[in-house]
Design a protein around this motif. Structure first.
Motif, mmCIF file in Angstrom:
data_model
loop_
_atom_site.group_PDB
_atom_site.id
_atom_site.type_symbol
_atom_site.label_atom_id
_atom_site.label_comp_id
_atom_site.label_asym_id
_atom_site.label_seq_id
_atom_site.Cartn_x
_atom_site.Cartn_y
_atom_site.Cartn_z
ATOM 1 N N PHE A 151 -11.125 -4.506 -68.009
ATOM 2 C CA PHE A 151 -11.266 -3.399 -68.449
ATOM 3 C C PHE A 151 -12.135 -2.018 -67.891
ATOM 4 O O PHE A 151 -12.263 -1.390 -68.091
ATOM 5 N N GLU A 152 -13.609 -2.878 -67.240
ATOM 6 C CA GLU A 152 -14.377 -2.070 -66.023
ATOM 7 C C GLU A 152 -13.675 -1.315 -65.335
ATOM 8 O O GLU A 152 -13.983 -0.293 -64.750
ATOM 9 N N ASN A 153 -12.208 -1.934 -65.001
ATOM 10 C CA ASN A 153 -12.012 -0.749 -63.955
ATOM 11 C C ASN A 153 -11.295 0.160 -64.541
ATOM 12 O O ASN A 153 -10.975 0.946 -63.691
ATOM 13 N N PHE B 279 -17.974 -0.851 -73.665
ATOM 14 C CA PHE B 279 -18.512 0.242 -74.132
ATOM 15 C C PHE B 279 -18.086 1.808 -73.309
ATOM 16 O O PHE B 279 -18.046 1.810 -71.932
ATOM 17 N N LYS B 280 -17.958 2.813 -73.921
ATOM 18 C CA LYS B 280 -17.200 4.293 -72.919
ATOM 19 C C LYS B 280 -17.763 5.457 -73.642
ATOM 20 O O LYS B 280 -16.326 5.445 -74.646
ATOM 21 N N ASP B 281 -18.599 6.301 -72.597
ATOM 22 C CA ASP B 281 -18.578 7.622 -73.631
ATOM 23 C C ASP B 281 -19.008 7.579 -75.189
ATOM 24 O O ASP B 281 -18.375 9.063 -75.307
ATOM 25 N N GLY B 282 -19.465 6.944 -75.094
ATOM 26 C CA GLY B 282 -20.211 7.299 -76.480
ATOM 27 C C GLY B 282 -19.555 6.433 -78.005
ATOM 28 O O GLY B 282 -19.548 6.485 -78.634
ATOM 29 N N THR B 283 -18.314 6.156 -77.135
ATOM 30 C CA THR B 283 -17.631 4.892 -78.598
ATOM 31 C C THR B 283 -17.599 3.267 -78.127
ATOM 32 O O THR B 283 -17.967 2.959 -76.887
ATOM 33 N N PHE B 284 -17.279 3.137 -79.198
ATOM 34 C CA PHE B 284 -17.667 0.668 -78.591
ATOM 35 C C PHE B 284 -16.141 0.829 -79.022
ATOM 36 O O PHE B 284 -15.391 0.832 -79.489
ATOM 37 N N GLU B 285 -15.713 -0.728 -78.374
ATOM 38 C CA GLU B 285 -14.507 -1.089 -79.523
ATOM 39 C C GLU B 285 -14.515 -3.077 -78.618
ATOM 40 O O GLU B 285 -15.313 -3.177 -77.522
ATOM 41 N N TRP B 286 -14.663 -3.691 -79.753
ATOM 42 C CA TRP B 286 -14.659 -5.045 -80.031
ATOM 43 C C TRP B 286 -13.177 -5.727 -79.146
ATOM 44 O O TRP B 286 -12.216 -4.352 -79.981
ATOM 45 N N ILE B 287 -12.976 -6.772 -78.765
ATOM 46 C CA ILE B 287 -11.783 -6.681 -77.807
ATOM 47 C C ILE B 287 -11.488 -8.806 -78.263
ATOM 48 O O ILE B 287 -12.380 -8.390 -77.665
ATOM 49 N N GLU B 288 -10.362 -9.227 -78.617
ATOM 50 C CA GLU B 288 -10.224 -9.891 -78.873
ATOM 51 C C GLU B 288 -9.379 -10.442 -77.623
ATOM 52 O O GLU B 288 -8.121 -9.229 -77.806
ATOM 53 N N PHE C 282 -13.422 -5.565 -90.095
ATOM 54 C CA PHE C 282 -13.263 -4.530 -89.060
ATOM 55 C C PHE C 282 -12.642 -3.428 -89.985
ATOM 56 O O PHE C 282 -13.139 -2.551 -89.800
ATOM 57 N N GLU C 283 -11.702 -3.851 -90.199
ATOM 58 C CA GLU C 283 -10.657 -2.909 -90.715
ATOM 59 C C GLU C 283 -10.900 -2.289 -92.394
ATOM 60 O O GLU C 283 -10.801 -0.797 -92.265
ATOM 61 N N ARG C 284 -11.723 -2.585 -93.176
ATOM 62 C CA ARG C 284 -12.283 -2.581 -94.209
ATOM 63 C C ARG C 284 -13.164 -0.825 -93.711
ATOM 64 O O ARG C 284 -13.818 -0.252 -94.182
ATOM 65 N N LEU C 285 -14.135 -1.808 -92.786
ATOM 66 C CA LEU C 285 -15.742 -0.426 -92.674
ATOM 67 C C LEU C 285 -15.019 0.048 -91.094
ATOM 68 O O LEU C 285 -16.059 1.078 -90.725
ATOM 69 N N ASP C 286 -13.632 0.477 -90.961
ATOM 70 C CA ASP C 286 -13.172 0.835 -90.209
ATOM 71 C C ASP C 286 -14.087 0.818 -88.632
ATOM 72 O O ASP C 286 -13.894 1.732 -87.590
ATOM 73 N N VAL C 287 -14.037 -0.049 -87.855
ATOM 74 C CA VAL C 287 -14.233 -1.164 -86.926
ATOM 75 C C VAL C 287 -13.821 -0.834 -86.180
ATOM 76 O O VAL C 287 -12.524 -1.522 -85.770
ATOM 77 N N PRO C 288 -14.177 -0.219 -84.734
ATOM 78 C CA PRO C 288 -13.025 -0.437 -83.858
ATOM 79 C C PRO C 288 -13.031 -1.177 -83.366
ATOM 80 O O PRO C 288 -13.825 -2.248 -82.720
ATOM 81 N N PHE C 289 -11.589 -2.590 -83.135
ATOM 82 C CA PHE C 289 -11.583 -2.910 -82.429
ATOM 83 C C PHE C 289 -9.431 -3.402 -81.916
ATOM 84 O O PHE C 289 -8.795 -2.600 -82.471
ATOM 85 N N SER C 290 -9.051 -4.434 -81.212
ATOM 86 C CA SER C 290 -7.865 -4.276 -80.801
ATOM 87 C C SER C 290 -8.088 -6.192 -80.326
ATOM 88 O O SER C 290 -9.166 -6.612 -79.611
ATOM 89 N N VAL C 291 -6.536 -6.424 -80.173
ATOM 90 C CA VAL C 291 -6.243 -7.318 -79.286
ATOM 91 C C VAL C 291 -5.479 -7.055 -78.129
ATOM 92 O O VAL C 291 -5.063 -6.882 -78.127
ATOM 93 N N CYS C 292 -6.153 -8.336 -76.977
ATOM 94 C CA CYS C 292 -5.298 -7.819 -75.888
ATOM 95 C C CYS C 292 -5.165 -8.854 -75.562
ATOM 96 O O CYS C 292 -5.076 -10.045 -75.136
ATOM 97 N N TYR C 293 -3.974 -9.335 -75.535
ATOM 98 C CA TYR C 293 -3.043 -10.102 -75.058
ATOM 99 C C TYR C 293 -2.317 -10.192 -73.540
ATOM 100 O O TYR C 293 -2.263 -9.140 -72.628
ATOM 101 N N VAL C 294 -2.541 -10.795 -72.437
ATOM 102 C CA VAL C 294 -2.562 -11.153 -71.763
ATOM 103 C C VAL C 294 -1.162 -11.809 -70.754
ATOM 104 O O VAL C 294 -1.232 -13.222 -71.183
ATOM 105 N N ASN C 295 -0.717 -11.680 -70.358
ATOM 106 C CA ASN C 295 0.707 -12.363 -69.453
ATOM 107 C C ASN C 295 1.762 -12.621 -70.933
ATOM 108 O O ASN C 295 2.209 -13.667 -70.858
ATOM 109 N N GLN C 296 1.856 -11.947 -71.655
ATOM 110 C CA GLN C 296 2.527 -12.477 -72.949
ATOM 111 C C GLN C 296 3.392 -10.813 -73.111
ATOM 112 O O GLN C 296 2.557 -9.548 -72.405
#
Length: 536
Positions: free
Chosen positions: A359-361, A494-503, A522-536
């Motif tokens: 994600f840093e890249n 964090f990027k460009d004033g936005t943020f995201e939690w990533i599991e 998070f869904e109830r409160l509109d908190v940005p989040f996602s799941v990153c599945y690696v090699n799946q």
């Protein structure tokens, strides 16, 4: 250059005095006549004898040999040892069996020198087993004096009275003296008695000793579990002590369940009111096809849940009940997760760090913070509430949290302080968090992880996460502090004033219940989040 703290050679004696002065000041009526005499005699003996006795109490066990006592701050060991023996603090050349001597004080070569008739090929344990169980009477053959520490229970008693627990010991004072463990300067309670009867004190010490035995034994053997249960002390009226006892009963019951001793497990689980006793009983009834009992206990959990976690489990078990009754049960809906599916090289680093680099890249600023970020923000925000002068919350100067932190009335006792802190956050006052961070850095707080929570992460979080959203997340945590302090996503980006939690989930890894719990919020409160599945 860092300043190093140099302790006085006899630093430990002053620390021990904290224990010996605290006990009669606060618990005089709960000490026996012999214990009062012990304290009075300790105060009267020479400083050298006091130092040697504290040194012995700081070592393991209660058998020692004089040639292993070497303390530069004690000018002459032998006179101090003789003085301790004269006042019955220790016994010299005491009654002990040959096996006890060999097992506790002798090396294998020393055993063979005393008893050359035994084969040198034997290991020490086997050699000890060959020795007599009669009293040893050849002290003149030894090159040292055998020492037995009398009243060995005194150190456990004094520590328990001072710290109100059985896991802090004399090393706590050293960490504090060296500045390695700093505590808030909170107001101590006017009433600093944690115990109201000697029975409560003795029960806690007994439970601690039983806990040590529990972790040392093979718990897959029924005979060992039987011994533990037979040694379980009776219940005593004390919130902390009784909870410790019930937790241990639950642990042992779970071990019986694992070896399919279901009836014994049920009997034990029925003796406690703590989670997960009802869940485990329900699952055992399910295994035994005792479906009416299974259904009844699930209904009880749904109607009167102990906490949010038990309610969630009960809702799942209810689906199992309904299926067994022949009903078709739709799958429970789960939050909708935004997903990344990526291929990464995991040969050189763990999956979370590989994902962080990915994600840093992509131009994000990423922190591998897991539970640290939100917990630490919570700790800074509610610092004053956590360390508020609530009666009976702080009874000694070495607590990293109030005694009632996880009690159901923690928040209600501090409602005004909590409301004030939430209002500051809602109004966008984040400067107070920076001020607290700098003023309190390094001071122990049950939520703040100083070593992993730097000012860069604090700055990014407070400039990207809306303060109203933070306040709502804190309210979630306040609903159950123990439950919601875990399960948060691995990364925050964090990027460009936005943020995201990533599991991050590596190959074969699945989302856990405590993570789904946070995703639901998070869904109830509109908190940005996602799941990153690696090699799946």
């Amino acid at each position: 250059m860092e300043n190093t703290v140099e302790l006085a050679p006899d630093y430990y004696l002053d620390n021990f005095f904290k224990l010996t002065h605290h006990a009669p000041q606060w618990y005089s009526d709960l000490l026996s006549q012999d214990e009062h005499q012990w304290l009075a005699t300790f105060d009267a003996i020479s400083k050298g004898a006091q130092c040697l006795l504290v040194r012995l109490y700081s070592r393991k066990g209660h058998w020692f040999r004089s040639d292993k006592l070497n303390y530069p701050e004690i000018d002459t060991i032998q006179p101090a040892l003789d003085e301790l023996a004269a006042h019955d603090f220790v016994s010299l050349s005491p009654d002990l069996t040959t096996q006890e001597l060999a097992a506790n004080l002798l090396t294998k070569p020393e055993i063979l020198a005393l008893y050359p008739q035994y084969p040198k090929s034997l290991k020490k344990d086997a050699l000890v087993a060959c020795l007599s169980e009669e009293n040893f009477d050849q002290f003149e053959a030894l090159e040292f004096t055998v020492i037995k520490l009398n009243s060995a229970h005194m150190i456990d008693l004094l520590l328990t009275l001072f710290f109100a627990n059985t896991h802090q010991d004399l090393s706590q004072f050293v960490l504090d003296d060296l500045g390695l463990h700093q505590f808030e300067q909170y107001q101590l309670s006017k009433t600093r008695r944690f115990f109201e009867s000697r029975e409560q004190i003795d029960r806690l010490i007994e439970l601690s000793q039983l806990s040590n035995l529990y972790w040392q034994c093979d718990r897959k053997q029924k005979a060992n579990l039987d011994i533990l249960i037979e040694a379980m002390p009776e219940r005593v009226e004390h919130r902390y002590v009784d909870r410790k006892r019930e937790h241990m009963i639950n642990d042992i019951a779970r071990d019986y369940e694992r070896i399919n001793e279901f009836e014994t497990a049920l009997t034990l689980f029925e003796q406690t009111k703590l989670t997960p006793s009802r869940e485990r009983r329900a699952r055992i009834y399910d295994k035994l096809e005792q479906n009416d009992l299974f259904s009844d206990i699930v209904t009880e959990m749904l109607t009167f849940p102990i906490d949010i976690a038990e309610l969630e489990i009960a809702e799942k078990l209810k689906q199992r009940v309904m299926r067994k009754q022949g009903f078709k049960v739709p799958r429970a809906s789960k939050p909708t997760c935004s997903e990344y599916r990526v291929e990464l090289d995991l040969s050189q680093q763990r999956v979370e760090l590989a994902s962080k680099a990915y994600f840093e890249n992509l131009g994000w600023t990423v922190f591998y913070s897991e539970n640290i970020l939100l917990n630490s923000l919570f700790g800074l925000t509610f610092w004053e509430a956590i360390f508020a002068p609530i009666e009976e919350a702080f009874i000694n100067a070495y607590q990293h949290r109030p005694l009632d932190l996880y009690h159901s009335d923690f928040a209600s006792k501090r409602q005004q302080a909590i409301n004030d802190a939430l209002e500051k956050i809602r109004c966008g006052d984040t400067q107070s968090l920076f001020d607290t961070y700098r003023a309190k850095f390094g001071i122990s707080n049950p939520f703040v992880h100083w070593g992993l929570f730097d000012e860069a992460l604090l700055t990014m979080a407070l400039t990207h996460i809306p303060t109203n959203m933070l306040a709502e997340l804190f309210n979630v945590m306040l609903s159950d502090l123990k439950l919601f302090r875990s399960g948060m996503p691995d990364l925050i980006a964090f990027k460009d004033g936005t943020f995201e939690w990533i599991e991050v989930k590596g190959p074969g890894d699945k989302l856990q219940d405590n993570q789904w719990r946070w995703f639901k919020e998070f869904e109830r409160l509109d908190v940005p989040f996602s799941v990153c599945y690696v090699n799946q």
